[in-house]
Scaffold this active site. Structure first.
Site, PDB file in Angstrom:
ATOM      1  N   ASP A   1      15.275  -7.347 -15.344  1.00 52.28           N
ATOM      2  CA  ASP A   1      14.821  -6.865 -14.046  1.00 52.28           C
ATOM      3  C   ASP A   1      15.703  -7.428 -12.949  1.00 52.28           C
ATOM      4  O   ASP A   1      16.259  -8.526 -13.081  1.00 52.28           O
ATOM      5  CB  ASP A   1      13.368  -7.277 -13.801  1.00 52.28           C
ATOM      6  CG  ASP A   1      12.667  -6.358 -12.811  1.00 52.28           C
ATOM      7  OD1 ASP A   1      11.883  -5.498 -13.259  1.00 52.28           O
ATOM      8  OD2 ASP A   1      12.917  -6.479 -11.598  1.00 52.28           O
TER       9      ASP A   1
ATOM     10  N   TYR B   1      15.056  12.179  -6.665  1.00 56.71           N
ATOM     11  CA  TYR B   1      14.253  11.707  -7.799  1.00 56.71           C
ATOM     12  C   TYR B   1      14.170  12.783  -8.884  1.00 56.71           C
ATOM     13  O   TYR B   1      14.377  12.490 -10.072  1.00 56.71           O
ATOM     14  CB  TYR B   1      12.855  11.325  -7.321  1.00 56.71           C
ATOM     15  CG  TYR B   1      12.020  10.651  -8.382  1.00 56.71           C
ATOM     16  CD1 TYR B   1      12.261   9.331  -8.750  1.00 56.71           C
ATOM     17  CD2 TYR B   1      11.002  11.332  -9.026  1.00 56.71           C
ATOM     18  CE1 TYR B   1      11.503   8.711  -9.726  1.00 56.71           C
ATOM     19  CE2 TYR B   1      10.237  10.725 -10.001  1.00 56.71           C
ATOM     20  CZ  TYR B   1      10.487   9.411 -10.352  1.00 56.71           C
ATOM     21  OH  TYR B   1       9.735   8.799 -11.332  1.00 56.71           O
TER      22      TYR B   1
ATOM     23  N   THR C   1       0.436   2.905 -10.278  1.00 52.86           N
ATOM     24  CA  THR C   1       1.394   1.813 -10.183  1.00 52.86           C
ATOM     25  C   THR C   1       2.145   1.950  -8.870  1.00 52.86           C
ATOM     26  O   THR C   1       2.077   2.989  -8.209  1.00 52.86           O
ATOM     27  CB  THR C   1       2.368   1.825 -11.370  1.00 52.86           C
ATOM     28  OG1 THR C   1       3.171   0.644 -11.334  1.00 52.86           O
ATOM     29  CG2 THR C   1       3.259   3.051 -11.361  1.00 52.86           C
TER      30      THR C   1
END
Length: 271
Positions: A46, A164, A199
């Site tokens: 990450d 996206y 999320t």
């Protein structure tokens, strides 16, 4: 989704070595947890060092074999170093989960900042390319698996999301192409396309403040309510499908694009 539903075990991944990108939160964190519960050893990769270290520590605290490796998936040098660190720590790579991604915000294309377009493409499409590029020599040795996290927005048009949608459509096409080239070389490559998931991708919701967060979540809940299952997914529901695709239980699947979307791509979203 009940707590009991979340305890359904994944197929065994005992001894397998997995890299999960974007594993400090959300779907990536849930995936790392699911893979460890199935017996895998996991590299938490990450760009967020603090959150990544905390995620790996949490997995270790619960009995998992996990290590954090900092990595910006858009940076070739960092990706190569991350894969090399995985091999040095665990001895190989069996599973690559390309999960790291960003939304890029909402905009019509003619208003979209060019740098934003480039950044979305760098993380969402260049990232999976780079991770696959450096992991594939090891995956061919181990007859391993790649699972790409795409999106339903890579399958259909969506308002205000040109970068996206284009990036996730590219992930879908890349998944199929890699399946063609690397199936004969022993590597399976599949993708999941989540729909509405509860999320906060890239922390964008957290930056809105309490009122903005509530409004953003209300919009997502309202959209999710119009699909057949009528709700957002829990991250564990996506992670369980990724764990299945990473396991031998999906041994005759490659090039598959698996929607995990509550049925939203099966019907018009009448809104």
């Amino acid at each position: 989704m009940t707590d009991e539903d979340r305890q359904v075990p994944a197929a065994s991944l005992s001894g397998r070595i997995a890299i999960v990108t974007g594993a400090s939160s959300g779907i990536g964190q849930a995936t790392a947890r699911a893979l460890i519960q199935a017996g895998a050893r996991v590299v938490v990769a990450d760009v967020n060092q603090g959150a990544g270290e905390a995620s790996a520590q949490h997995l270790r605290d619960h009995g998992g074999d996990a290590v954090f490796v900092p990595c910006d998936v858009a940076d070739a040098v960092q990706v190569q170093a991350m894969v090399e660190a995985t091999v040095a720590r665990f001895g190989g790579v069996d599973i690559l989960v390309n999960n790291a991604g960003i939304s890029g915000g909402a905009s019509l294309l003619h208003d979209l900042d060019i740098d934003t377009w480039d950044h979305v493409m760098a993380v969402n499409l260049r990232g999976p390319f780079l991770c696959a590029k450096y992991a594939l020599p090891h995956l061919m040795d181990s007859r391993g698996v790649i699972v790409n996290v795409a999106s339903t927005y890579g399958l259909v048009g969506a308002p205000g999301a040109p970068a996206y949608c284009a990036s996730k459509g590219g992930v879908v096409a890349l998944t199929r192409q890699l399946a063609v080239d690397y199936g004969p070389r022993g590597v399976r490559v599949n993708a999941v396309c989540p729909g509405y998931v509860d999320t906060d991708m890239g922390g964008s919701r957290a930056r809105l403040g309490p009122e903005g967060q509530a409004a953003a979540n209300a919009r997502r809940e309202a959209a999710a309510a119009r699909q057949p299952l009528g709700r957002q997914a829990h991250v564990d529901e996506i992670a369980r499908v990724i764990a299945f695709l990473a396991s031998g239980a999906s041994s005759f699947m490659t090039g598959s694009i698996v929607t995990v979307d509550g049925g939203c791509t099966t019907t018009f979203n009448h809104g």
